[in-house]
Enzyme design. Structure first.
Site, PDB file in Angstrom:
ATOM      1  N   SER A 182       0.754  -1.222   0.004  1.00 13.43           N
ATOM      2  CA  SER A 182      -0.077   0.017   0.121  1.00 13.43           C
ATOM      3  C   SER A 182       0.774   1.185   0.263  1.00 13.43           C
ATOM      4  CB  SER A 182      -0.918  -0.241   1.215  1.00 13.43           C
ATOM      5  OG  SER A 182      -0.271  -0.065   2.544  1.00 13.43           O
ATOM      6  N   HIS A 210      -5.328  -3.082  -3.131  1.00 12.13           N
ATOM      7  CA  HIS A 210      -4.781  -2.065  -3.966  1.00 12.13           C
ATOM      8  C   HIS A 210      -4.840  -2.443  -5.470  1.00 12.13           C
ATOM      9  CE1 HIS A 210      -4.322   0.622  -0.912  1.00 12.13           C
ATOM     10  NE2 HIS A 210      -3.634  -0.251  -0.075  1.00 12.13           N
ATOM     11  N   LYS A 240     -12.079   1.595  -2.348  1.00 10.19           N
ATOM     12  CA  LYS A 240     -10.712   2.018  -3.080  1.00 10.19           C
ATOM     13  C   LYS A 240     -11.149   2.195  -4.432  1.00 10.19           C
ATOM     14  CE  LYS A 240      -7.085   1.312   0.459  1.00 10.19           C
ATOM     15  NZ  LYS A 240      -8.072   0.600   1.460  1.00 10.19           N
TER      16      LYS A 240
END
Ligand code: PMP
Length: 385
Positions: A182, A210, A240
């Site tokens: 991250s 991610h 995200k």
């Protein structure tokens, strides 16, 4: 009435943090999340959110959330097991499982909770966990909470991982790793780790916070690397790239059933509002069909790296996370503030989050090529001071 003496201790600690450029504070947005945001009346180009595909304020996702509220109400009213599991969530679980190429899935309110759920649900005393040293903080907390024996290996050091696995006599072995790190943006050597899981009869838990939506045509890092195995337990967050909230865990049916029966962060918490699942289904439609968003994001990543290759210390990342390492925390804070003053919002990430201070730049499909070029020009200017 006297002030508790502990408050003085807190104040001294905070003052120390300020002196050392380590004090954390928040900025207040007056606009929705996106590539362009408003903070205290100023429009800024936003290069720090994880809304990689620009979906947090996408019209069809917002409309689905509104329709979801109208259809399902706002609160879920109970945990999933008691009376808080809705048809729209069941539909989302099935769709997410298929998207990950797994037989089953469950959703949780946040990725942090999903990590606590998987690790504490699967291992305990007498078991061992094997973790990359720079895994996300929530995975570290999950390991401590599980009471399993914790074995850490140097970042992406597969040989070190093998030594630890070979020496272990633990009953259950769980390898735990971020798929995309991250704060560094690099991808873990997952093929080698899966091979070790096979050799040493371990499970491999992958946090793809991610990679989901960004890599592997949106399916995430496993699809990108062409990996599949019943030994893999897959987690991706939905706040995200998906632009909504929550997380999901995808695995074999028996693993999911076991987690539903053992994972306290799943069992003892009120389920997320069902409108979140309605929004997520719309977000998945966009992730699946709007491939141009991903192409734009990857074009921005290439543009950024090409523009700065000769002037900055870039890390080996081909994801939306593009850090620039800086010599010390004071410089990191100063550079971030100079960028902010010039209209570019870029986070300075400092210890203890990372060992080496850095700017964590995040590219977004909703930026224009011109905006990325403007960022690169400004970075060169502020970093040359
Ligand atoms: N895992 C990783 C690798 C993350 O970066 C994050 C969020 N920063 C999380 C888990 C936690 O996810 P959430 O924000 O949904 O709690």
């Amino acid at each position: 009435m006297s002030t508790p003496s502990l408050f003085q201790e807190f104040a001294v600690d905070l003052a120390e943090r300020k002196n050392n450029h380590l004090y954390r504070s928040r900025r207040v947005l007056d606009s929705p999340q996106g590539a362009r945001v408003t903070v205290a009346g100023r429009e800024l180009l936003n290069f720090c959110s994880n809304d990689y595909l620009g979906l947090a304020n996408h019209p069809s996702v917002v409309a689905a959330a509104q329709a979801g509220a109208a259809r399902w109400g706002v609160g879920s009213g109970a945990s999933h097991l008691v009376a808080g599991h809705f048809a729209v969530e069941q539909a989302l679980e099935e769709r997410l499982a298929a998207w990950a190429g797994k037989p089953a899935a469950i959703t949780l309110s946040t990725g942090y909770m999903a990590n606590l759920a998987v690790v504490t649900g699967l291992v305990g005393r007498g078991d061992a966990v094997f973790a990359d040293k720079i895994n996300h903080a929530s995975l570290n907390d999950a390991m401590a909470l599980s009471r399993a024996e914790v074995k850490r290996f140097a970042h992406s050091d597969v040989a070190a991982l093998e030594r630890l696995l070979a020496a272990s006599t633990a009953k259950r072995k769980l390898i735990i790793v971020d798929a995309v790190f991250s704060m560094d943006g690099d991808i873990a050597p997952l093929a080698e780790m899966l091979a070790l899981a096979e050799t040493y009869d371990a499970l491999l838990y992958i946090d793809d916070a991610h990679g989901f939506g960004v890599l592997g045509d949106g399916r995430g890092t496993l699809a990108e690397l062409g990996l599949a195995s019943p030994r893999i337990i897959y987690m991706a967050t939905l706040g995200k790239a998906a632009g909504v909230a929550g997380a999901y865990i995808a695995a074999e049916q028996v693993v999911i059933d076991y987690l539903i029966n053992t994972a306290k962060p799943y069992i003892y918490t009120t389920a997320a509002p069902p409108l979140i699942a309605a929004a997520m289904l719309a977000s998945l439609d966009v992730i699946e069909s709007d491939t141009a968003r991903r192409e734009t994001l990857h074009r921005h990543i290439a543009q950024f790296r090409a523009a700065l290759a000769n002037s900055c210390e870039l890390l080996p990342s081909r994801t939306a996370i593009q850090p620039i390492i800086l010599p010390d925390v004071e410089t990191a804070v100063k550079v971030s503030q100079a960028l902010f003053d010039a209209g570019f919002w870029v986070a300075a990430i400092r210890p203890p989050t990372v060992p080496t201070p850095r700017l964590r730049l995040v590219l977004n499909a909703a930026h224009t090529d011109k905006e990325v070029a403007a960022l690169c020009n400004m970075l060169q200017l502020v970093l040359s001071y």
